[in-house]
Design an enzyme around this catalytic site. Structure first.
Site, PDB file in Angstrom:
ATOM      1  N   HIS A 169      -2.643 -13.955  -2.849  1.00 28.41           N
ATOM      2  CA  HIS A 169      -2.313 -12.558  -3.157  1.00 28.41           C
ATOM      3  C   HIS A 169      -3.446 -11.979  -3.986  1.00 28.41           C
ATOM      4  CE1 HIS A 169       0.379  -9.088  -3.759  1.00 28.41           C
ATOM      5  NE2 HIS A 169      -0.202  -9.013  -4.954  1.00 28.41           N
ATOM      6  N   CYS A 170      -4.112 -10.953  -3.457  1.00 30.59           N
ATOM      7  CA  CYS A 170      -5.271 -10.362  -4.110  1.00 30.59           C
ATOM      8  C   CYS A 170      -4.814  -9.231  -5.026  1.00 30.59           C
ATOM      9  CB  CYS A 170      -6.258  -9.838  -3.065  1.00 30.59           C
ATOM     10  SG  CYS A 170      -7.750  -9.126  -3.784  1.00 30.59           S
ATOM     11  N   LEU A 171      -5.114  -9.369  -6.317  1.00 31.51           N
ATOM     12  CA  LEU A 171      -4.745  -8.323  -7.272  1.00 31.51           C
ATOM     13  C   LEU A 171      -5.608  -7.077  -7.113  1.00 31.51           C
ATOM     14  CD1 LEU A 171      -4.239 -10.502 -10.474  1.00 31.51           C
ATOM     15  CD2 LEU A 171      -2.487  -9.577  -8.961  1.00 31.51           C
TER      16      LEU A 171
END
Length: 322
Positions: A169-171
């Site tokens: 999950h890319c912030l």
């Protein structure tokens, strides 16, 4: 009339003098024309891009590519099954692929076929066929979404959805990286790395030409260059890491948590169970259409033995790695 024009002219001259006093860099006509050209170019870019965003209301949504979610594929498969069953019951003949076809490519030798309307199958049976015989349905069912997860899928707690070929999950992007957007994520890292390298080169060229003019400017530029160097190192390592994942058809989650994923515990070390060769991995990563859902079954024991076999000179000549 002449008096009014004189007053206006004197007011204009005083305003210009005050402006040049506040911004002495613009008092020189040559520098003023240079700054005017730069501002004009920036405004032209803003105007062109702004008009594009005004007229194309879906531009942001189309550029914000999300990964494939398991629930979407499951719903599409079940809807296609219902359409096929209704068509076959109405015509009392097997439904043709024109009646609600769905491109779900199941790769691998175990079930290398395209799921279309002509071969109706439930989502549960479709998923269980991709696991080894005897696998419990409870072990591949998500406890949060209550859907059967195919291999390489994982539930993301930030998105609250199960993602196909979950990577992380890319912030920065605010979404998961998985099937359908992993390629765009790689290009995003590549562009950011190239931009930072180009900026670092400009910083170095400036310091070489102006190192002894103003010490406080040099100090600021050196501090910024040090921070930029740290960012460049991080981006280069991240780009190399994801390039390795692409060449071996792995994900970050599979590489980091391979001993915690039940179906990967039996895989020997340095064996890439989903790799199809460097060339085909690159082709599937870069060139496969985004409208096709790709599901990869677990390899059989014979396939794992073949992948674990060490390379020989004949294998290299025969392009086994490709």
């Amino acid at each position: 009339m002449t008096m009014v024009m004189g007053i206006c002219r004197s007011f204009h001259d005083r305003a210009l003098a005050r402006f040049f006093h506040c911004f002495p860099c613009l008092s020189d006509p040559a520098r003023r024309s240079s700054w005017g050209l730069k501002v004009t170019l920036v405004m032209l870019h803003l105007i062109f891009v702004g008009i594009l965003f005004v007229f194309d209301g879906d531009l942001i949504e189309t550029t914000k590519k999300e990964p494939c979610y398991v629930f979407d594929v499951m719903r599409a498969v079940n809807e296609t099954n219902v359409i096929c069953q209704k068509s076959s019951m109405a015509s009392k003949q097997p439904a043709s692929s024109q009646n609600g076809s769905l491109n779900v490519v199941i790769e691998g030798s175990q079930s290398g076929r395209n799921f279309q309307g002509s071969n109706p199958s439930s989502w549960t049976k479709l998923v269980m066929d991709m696991y080894p015989p005897g696998t419990s349905i409870r072990s591949c069912t998500c406890s949060y979404c209550n859907v059967e997860q195919p291999p390489r899928a994982k539930h993301c707690h930030d998105c609250d959805k199960c993602v196909l070929q979950f990577d992380h999950h890319c912030l920065w992007l605010g979404s998961c990286v998985g099937q359908d957007n992993h390629c765009k994520f790689w290009w995003y890292i590549c562009e950011e790395t190239a931009l930072c390298l180009w900026t670092g080169i400009l910083y170095i060229m400036y310091l070489k030409a102006n190192i002894s003019r103003a010490w406080w400017k040099d100090a600021i530029m050196i501090l910024l260059l040090i921070a930029l160097s740290i960012v460049i190192i991080f981006l280069l390592l991240l780009l190399l890491f994801h390039s390795y994942l692409v060449l071996t058809n792995q994900t970050t989650y599979e590489l980091v948590r391979c001993r915690r994923i039940p179906y990967l515990r039996r895989i020997p070390e340095r064996v890439y169970p989903f790799s199809k060769g460097i060339c085909r991995n690159l082709y599937n990563f870069c060139c496969v259409r985004s409208s096709i859902y790709s599901l990869e079954p677990l390899p059989s024991s014979q396939e794992l033995e073949e992948k674990a076999r060490p390379y020989t000179c004949l294998d290299i000549l025969a392009c086994r790695c490709c």
